[in-house]
Structure formats: structure tokens, C-alpha cells
Design a protein around this motif. Sequence first.
Motif, PDB file in Angstrom:
ATOM      1  N   PHE A 147       0.855  -1.191   0.000  1.00 33.38           N
ATOM      2  CA  PHE A 147       0.000   0.000   0.000  1.00 33.38           C
ATOM      3  C   PHE A 147       0.892   1.242   0.000  1.00 33.38           C
ATOM      4  O   PHE A 147       1.040   1.939   1.000  1.00 33.38           O
ATOM      5  N   TYR A 148       1.465   1.535  -1.150  1.00 32.08           N
ATOM      6  CA  TYR A 148       2.445   2.612  -1.265  1.00 32.08           C
ATOM      7  C   TYR A 148       1.805   3.993  -1.110  1.00 32.08           C
ATOM      8  O   TYR A 148       2.455   4.919  -0.608  1.00 32.08           O
ATOM      9  N   GLY A 149       0.570   4.135  -1.567  1.00 31.32           N
ATOM     10  CA  GLY A 149      -0.087   5.428  -1.419  1.00 31.32           C
ATOM     11  C   GLY A 149      -0.244   5.808   0.035  1.00 31.32           C
ATOM     12  O   GLY A 149      -0.016   6.964   0.430  1.00 31.32           O
ATOM     13  N   GLU A 150      -0.603   4.839   0.848  1.00 35.11           N
ATOM     14  CA  GLU A 150      -0.732   5.066   2.296  1.00 35.11           C
ATOM     15  C   GLU A 150       0.612   5.463   2.901  1.00 35.11           C
ATOM     16  O   GLU A 150       0.692   6.376   3.727  1.00 35.11           O
ATOM     17  N   GLU A 187       1.509   9.014   1.901  1.00 35.68           N
ATOM     18  CA  GLU A 187       0.761  10.002   2.676  1.00 35.68           C
ATOM     19  C   GLU A 187       1.404  10.240   4.034  1.00 35.68           C
ATOM     20  O   GLU A 187       1.475  11.381   4.511  1.00 35.68           O
ATOM     21  N   TYR A 243      -5.437  -3.350  -4.467  1.00 34.06           N
ATOM     22  CA  TYR A 243      -4.576  -2.169  -4.507  1.00 34.06           C
ATOM     23  C   TYR A 243      -5.160  -1.002  -5.294  1.00 34.06           C
ATOM     24  O   TYR A 243      -4.539   0.074  -5.338  1.00 34.06           O
ATOM     25  N   ASP A 262      -5.573   2.456  -3.511  1.00 37.24           N
ATOM     26  CA  ASP A 262      -4.277   2.930  -3.033  1.00 37.24           C
ATOM     27  C   ASP A 262      -3.372   3.317  -4.198  1.00 37.24           C
ATOM     28  O   ASP A 262      -2.615   4.291  -4.114  1.00 37.24           O
ATOM     29  N   ARG A 271      -4.170   6.728  -5.234  1.00 33.32           N
ATOM     30  CA  ARG A 271      -3.592   7.701  -4.292  1.00 33.32           C
ATOM     31  C   ARG A 271      -2.112   7.920  -4.586  1.00 33.32           C
ATOM     32  O   ARG A 271      -1.622   9.055  -4.578  1.00 33.32           O
TER      33      ARG A 271
END
Length: 247
Positions: free
Chosen positions: A154-157, A160, A231, A234, A237
Motif C-alpha cells: 500500500f504505497y499510497g498510504e 501520505e 490495490y 491505493d 492515491r
Amino acid sequence: MAEPPLVTFLIAGVQKGGTTALFDYLGDYPDIALPDVKELHFFDDEAQDWTRPDYAAYHARFPAPAGRPCGEATPIYAYWPGSLERIAAYNPSMKLIMVLRDPVQRAWSHWRMEYARGAETAPFAWCIREGRQRLFAAEPWAHHREFSYVERGFYGEQAERLVSLFPRRQLLFLKSDELRADPGPALARVRTFLGLPRAAAPAPREVHVGREMAYPSELAVADIEHLRRVYAADAWRLAEMTGVQFG
């Protein structure tokens, strides 16, 4: 009085994303100070007293910087709870590098590593579905060093969290495919990010290739499609924040 920060940059993620290769390549440059081993696991060390962390012991792992950028590579930092906050408390000016790999391929490579090590015995299809429930029995809650095949993707998380703690100019996002296909441009970006002049790129080489053995699973189309769905939000994101896209 607390010791002043010595470490100025970190390769903070992601596991199985090419961090070993980047660390190995950076070791070819004499104007960068690195420890003699990868993955010092300082900021994810739950045995530390984080009200009074022992930075002296951490600093002792590094050569004298002598004016050079000084850094290390521990790819769990971006995933492990509290690590980024501890890094920000240590050095608010820290520069952080994220080497990102297609999260589906990253999960598959992670599972292969844990199976080869003997830490995992269950098939991949189960691990990325029902097996995710194992993390709810972990400490810290919902995080696991070995079984986090899906969660680490979950790279977007993670991005952030990074931008909430550090200015965007202190963050560099690379794709592992770029580093593997032609390390020269990727390494040039890293050197510019660290404030260093251009230098000749090392010759491409394979670093830390996964173990070949008889695995009980294959990466099936159904597994790929399942993970793409997991995914999807995410990934959007991540693309919005960094421009990095996969799949």
C-alpha cells in the motif's frame, strides 16, 4: 545533551523493491558515507527506549562522514508503525528515498523469500486472502515482519505518511524497474537529490537475486487480478501524489 543528527538520508522502502541494489550501487561512490552492512533496523527497533533513544550506538555503525551525505538502507521503515515519526524526531531535514516495485510482483517476491527461509509454509493464494487475518494477532496490531505480503504494497498510504512528516523536497520516489534496466539515470537522480555532482554510473549488475527452488505456488492470473483489485484505490492515491503508476 542529545547528539546532533549524523545520518542525512535513508533508503526507507520498500522491501523486495530494489533497495539492496541501490545500496550496493551507492557503495561504489566514495563521496557517500554508508555503513558496512545494509539494514541497521534502528528506527523500527521496539527494544529501544524511544523517550531517550541511544543515537550514539546508531552513529557508531557509520564511518566518519567527512562532509559526505551519510545514510543507510532499512526498507521496513516506511511500513513499520512509528518508524517515520522517530526519523522525523531524529532529523527533520532527513532525505528519504523510496524504491517502489509493482506491488503484485513485490508481494510474490516477498512470499518466495519467506518460503525459502522457512518462515512461511502456506501457499501464496491463501496468504494474500485468508492469511491476512494473521496480522490481527500480531504485535504491533495489524503489522507483521514476515507475513505482510499485501500490506507492504500500500504505497499510497506510505506516501501520505511521508508527506505528512517531511517536506516533499526531502522525498524521492524511484521505480525499481528503472534502476534495474539502466541504473545510470536513476543513480543520477539520487545523486542530485543528495546534493552531489554527476558521476560515472557503475556498470549494471544483478544484486541479491531470489533463491531458485521448488515452490508450492505459482503466481496465478486469479492472484494477480485479486491483488489489482485490493490495490486499486491505493494505487490511485500513489499516482496522484507521486506520479508513479504500476499495472
